[in-house]
Design a protein around this motif. Structure first.
Motif, mmCIF file in Angstrom:
data_model
loop_
_atom_site.group_PDB
_atom_site.id
_atom_site.type_symbol
_atom_site.label_atom_id
_atom_site.label_comp_id
_atom_site.label_asym_id
_atom_site.label_seq_id
_atom_site.Cartn_x
_atom_site.Cartn_y
_atom_site.Cartn_z
ATOM 1 N N MET A 15 0.815 -1.216 0.000
ATOM 2 C CA MET A 15 0.000 0.000 0.000
ATOM 3 C C MET A 15 0.853 1.273 0.000
ATOM 4 O O MET A 15 0.643 2.185 -0.807
ATOM 5 N N MET A 16 1.850 1.341 0.889
ATOM 6 C CA MET A 16 2.671 2.551 0.961
ATOM 7 C C MET A 16 3.614 2.642 -0.232
ATOM 8 O O MET A 16 3.866 3.734 -0.750
ATOM 9 N N GLY A 17 4.120 1.503 -0.686
ATOM 10 C CA GLY A 17 4.982 1.503 -1.859
ATOM 11 C C GLY A 17 4.261 2.066 -3.075
ATOM 12 O O GLY A 17 4.846 2.813 -3.875
ATOM 13 N N GLN A 18 2.985 1.722 -3.202
ATOM 14 C CA GLN A 18 2.209 2.222 -4.339
ATOM 15 C C GLN A 18 1.947 3.718 -4.215
ATOM 16 O O GLN A 18 1.895 4.433 -5.219
ATOM 17 N N GLU A 19 1.794 4.219 -2.982
ATOM 18 C CA GLU A 19 1.698 5.671 -2.806
ATOM 19 C C GLU A 19 2.980 6.347 -3.292
ATOM 20 O O GLU A 19 2.930 7.374 -3.976
ATOM 21 N N HIS A 20 4.130 5.780 -2.944
ATOM 22 C CA HIS A 20 5.395 6.337 -3.433
ATOM 23 C C HIS A 20 5.430 6.338 -4.964
ATOM 24 O O HIS A 20 5.858 7.323 -5.578
ATOM 25 N N LEU A 21 5.000 5.240 -5.583
ATOM 26 C CA LEU A 21 5.023 5.165 -7.049
ATOM 27 C C LEU A 21 4.154 6.247 -7.676
ATOM 28 O O LEU A 21 4.545 6.869 -8.672
ATOM 29 N N ARG A 22 2.978 6.470 -7.110
ATOM 30 C CA ARG A 22 2.094 7.512 -7.663
ATOM 31 C C ARG A 22 2.723 8.886 -7.547
ATOM 32 O O ARG A 22 2.555 9.737 -8.427
ATOM 33 N N ASN A 23 3.445 9.128 -6.471
ATOM 34 C CA ASN A 23 4.077 10.428 -6.288
ATOM 35 C C ASN A 23 5.311 10.592 -7.163
ATOM 36 O O ASN A 23 5.565 11.671 -7.692
ATOM 37 N N ILE A 24 6.090 9.525 -7.335
ATOM 38 C CA ILE A 24 7.229 9.597 -8.250
ATOM 39 C C ILE A 24 6.753 9.927 -9.662
ATOM 40 O O ILE A 24 7.401 10.679 -10.394
ATOM 41 N N LEU A 27 6.586 13.578 -10.379
ATOM 42 C CA LEU A 27 7.819 14.354 -10.269
ATOM 43 C C LEU A 27 8.492 14.512 -11.628
ATOM 44 O O LEU A 27 8.837 13.516 -12.265
ATOM 45 N N PRO A 28 8.718 15.732 -12.080
ATOM 46 C CA PRO A 28 9.521 15.917 -13.291
ATOM 47 C C PRO A 28 10.937 15.393 -13.044
ATOM 48 O O PRO A 28 11.514 15.595 -11.977
ATOM 49 N N GLY A 29 11.479 14.703 -14.017
ATOM 50 C CA GLY A 29 12.850 14.250 -13.899
ATOM 51 C C GLY A 29 13.040 13.010 -13.065
ATOM 52 O O GLY A 29 14.141 12.766 -12.557
ATOM 53 N N ALA A 30 11.987 12.201 -12.898
ATOM 54 C CA ALA A 30 12.104 10.961 -12.133
ATOM 55 C C ALA A 30 11.314 9.848 -12.809
ATOM 56 O O ALA A 30 10.265 10.089 -13.418
ATOM 57 N N ARG A 31 11.830 8.643 -12.706
ATOM 58 C CA ARG A 31 11.135 7.474 -13.241
ATOM 59 C C ARG A 31 11.516 6.273 -12.395
ATOM 60 O O ARG A 31 12.477 6.302 -11.628
ATOM 61 N N VAL A 32 10.718 5.196 -12.528
ATOM 62 C CA VAL A 32 11.004 3.928 -11.850
ATOM 63 C C VAL A 32 11.513 2.946 -12.884
ATOM 64 O O VAL A 32 10.835 2.670 -13.883
ATOM 65 N N GLY A 33 12.727 2.412 -12.661
ATOM 66 C CA GLY A 33 13.331 1.501 -13.628
ATOM 67 C C GLY A 33 13.113 0.047 -13.315
ATOM 68 O O GLY A 33 13.027 -0.786 -14.226
ATOM 69 N N ALA A 34 13.015 -0.292 -12.026
ATOM 70 C CA ALA A 34 12.859 -1.692 -11.631
ATOM 71 C C ALA A 34 12.164 -1.769 -10.282
ATOM 72 O O ALA A 34 12.312 -0.873 -9.434
ATOM 73 N N ILE A 35 11.395 -2.845 -10.087
ATOM 74 C CA ILE A 35 10.627 -3.064 -8.869
ATOM 75 C C ILE A 35 10.858 -4.493 -8.399
ATOM 76 O O ILE A 35 10.799 -5.435 -9.207
ATOM 77 N N TYR A 36 11.124 -4.650 -7.107
ATOM 78 C CA TYR A 36 11.127 -5.990 -6.517
ATOM 79 C C TYR A 36 9.988 -6.062 -5.512
ATOM 80 O O TYR A 36 9.989 -5.363 -4.498
ATOM 81 N N GLU A 37 8.984 -6.879 -5.799
ATOM 82 C CA GLU A 37 7.839 -7.107 -4.920
ATOM 83 C C GLU A 37 7.445 -8.576 -5.039
ATOM 84 O O GLU A 37 6.928 -9.001 -6.072
ATOM 85 N N PRO A 38 7.709 -9.381 -3.996
ATOM 86 C CA PRO A 38 7.475 -10.822 -4.103
ATOM 87 C C PRO A 38 6.009 -11.241 -4.143
ATOM 88 O O PRO A 38 5.695 -12.346 -4.592
ATOM 89 N N ASN A 39 5.094 -10.378 -3.686
ATOM 90 C CA ASN A 39 3.675 -10.718 -3.731
ATOM 91 C C ASN A 39 3.126 -10.406 -5.128
ATOM 92 O O ASN A 39 3.210 -9.260 -5.594
ATOM 93 N N GLU A 40 2.579 -11.399 -5.794
ATOM 94 C CA GLU A 40 2.161 -11.236 -7.189
ATOM 95 C C GLU A 40 1.082 -10.171 -7.352
ATOM 96 O O GLU A 40 1.122 -9.367 -8.296
ATOM 97 N N LEU A 41 0.107 -10.153 -6.439
ATOM 98 C CA LEU A 41 -0.977 -9.173 -6.536
ATOM 99 C C LEU A 41 -0.437 -7.752 -6.417
ATOM 100 O O LEU A 41 -0.784 -6.866 -7.206
ATOM 101 N N MET A 42 0.444 -7.531 -5.437
ATOM 102 C CA MET A 42 1.015 -6.196 -5.246
ATOM 103 C C MET A 42 1.949 -5.827 -6.404
ATOM 104 O O MET A 42 2.007 -4.672 -6.820
ATOM 105 N N ALA A 43 2.689 -6.814 -6.910
ATOM 106 C CA ALA A 43 3.582 -6.557 -8.046
ATOM 107 C C ALA A 43 2.789 -6.107 -9.267
ATOM 108 O O ALA A 43 3.189 -5.177 -9.981
ATOM 109 N N ASN A 44 1.652 -6.749 -9.507
ATOM 110 C CA ASN A 44 0.822 -6.378 -10.661
ATOM 111 C C ASN A 44 0.230 -4.976 -10.474
ATOM 112 O O ASN A 44 0.131 -4.199 -11.433
ATOM 113 N N ALA A 45 -0.164 -4.656 -9.244
ATOM 114 C CA ALA A 45 -0.693 -3.320 -8.974
ATOM 115 C C ALA A 45 0.398 -2.267 -9.183
ATOM 116 O O ALA A 45 0.153 -1.194 -9.737
#
Length: 364
Positions: A15-24, A27-45
């Motif tokens: 839940m909190m990780g996804q809040e961070h993703l929405r905020n990133i 942000l101008p000048g920021a992107r997410v290149g890779a994610i490690y999340e072992p729970n399949e449901l959360m990884a897909n979200a």
């Protein structure tokens, strides 16, 4: 670092990780290149929020992504120190580490070794510092009070939300409520008072929440209410009042600081998604300054950008925190919330847990 785009690697996307993703994403000048999340449901979200990010199979696999400039760790509390150690041994990039920094005395010793040797900045995610009403409160604190002598923080809120694997229902994973939830407030106390604590006394317990829940035959032991009093080296005193079965409140956090010149207060609403629609629009944060002379409280509303409110539950603070962290990654600023700050917040929380459990005042 003179790069137009800073690329994050993200460890943990509940839940909190996804809040961070929405905020990133805002942000101008920021992107997410890779994610490690072992729970399949959360990884897909997470993938739905950051569709261009690669899903990694492990921390080591994530760190093999050459494009990464920094890391964000949003895993369950008890994993933070071991994961920082793994990162240090493979590729010690700048890290934004979610709170709490650690959960036990044993982990604090492991952390001490990492603090001495980690070669890149580590910023501990104390989002509450960056809520606009709290930031205004902190900015005006000295002027309004003349020097804070008494500081009170009240949080009246909803119970702990469900998390993956129900990890947040047990003290062994969280460090206890006064670590997991309240490290934010202990951090604010040190920041506001510009002093370190010397004594902690607490009364706390599990009175209402989670008593009818069981997980693998265990009943949750996480507390839902507390009073904590802290004495500081400066002579100032602070108090925390926590209640996690008070979600009917107009404001979720209330801060009050008093000194010889007057008083300042901040009133912070909870997440807008929990505000009942039949009551209309959610309340707007306020800061009130009450001078002793001439008497007359002065109230200012502190609105938050609706896009930031939509991106998370922390009044825009997650966005503002990332803005500052990116400046550190680019080499343009220093870390504002250090490993020492994160460690002090946990130390205070553990002392409060111990005080409440033993009925004794704890000297730090």
């Amino acid at each position: 670092m003179s790069k137009d785009i800073i690329t994050y690697g993200v460890i943990g996307c509940g839940m909190m990780g996804q809040e961070h993703l929405r905020n990133i994403a805002l942000l101008p000048g920021a992107r997410v290149g890779a994610i490690y999340e072992p729970n399949e449901l959360m990884a897909n979200a997470a993938k739905a929020i950051a569709p261009n990010a690669r899903l990694a199979s492990s921390i080591a696999d994530l760190l093999s992504e050459e494009s990464l400039d920094c890391l964000l760790v949003v895993s369950p509390n008890h994993m933070h120190v071991d994961q920082l150690a793994e990162i240090a041994s493979i590729r010690p990039l700048p890290v934004l580490m979610e709170k709490p920094l650690y959960t036990s005395e044993a982990q604090s010793k492991q952390l001490d070794a990492l603090k001495a040797s980690y070669p890149a900045p580590v910023w501990v995610a104390m989002e509450y510092r960056y809520m606009p009403p709290v930031a205004t409160f902190l900015e005006q604190l000295s002027r309004a009070t003349g020097e804070v002598k008494m500081l009170t923080i009240r949080e009246h809120r909803f119970p702990f939300l469900p998390k993956v694997g129900d990890w947040n229902r047990f003290n062994r994973n969280t460090g206890g409520t006064l670590v997991e939830k309240c490290c934010h407030f202990f951090d604010l106390m040190r920041l506001a008072l510009q002093s370190d604590p010397v004594r902690v006394m607490a009364s706390a317990g599990q009175e209402v929440n989670h008593l009818d829940e069981t997980y693998a035959g265990e009943t949750p032991d996480i507390w839902d209410s507390a009073y904590v009093i802290v004495d500081f080296a400066s002579g100032a005193r602070a108090m925390l009042e926590l209640c996690m079965y008070a979600e009917g409140s107009k404001f979720q956090e209330e801060l009050s600081a008093v000194g010889p010149s007057g008083k300042i207060e901040a009133f912070v609403p909870g997440p807008g998604r929990f505000w009942p629609t039949h009551l209309g629009v959610p309340p707007t944060a306020q800061v009130i300054v009450s001078p002793r002379q001439p008497k007359g409280p002065q109230t200012v509303e502190i609105p938050v950008d609706p896009a930031l409110l939509e991106a998370g539950d922390h009044n825009g603070s997650t966005f503002y925190q990332h803005q500052r962290f990116l400046s550190v990654v680019r080499g343009e600023a220093d870390t504002e919330v250090t490993l020492d700050d994160g460690a002090w917040a946990v130390r205070m929380g553990l002392a409060a847990q111990k005080s409440a459990a033993t009925g004794q005042m704890i000297t730090l």
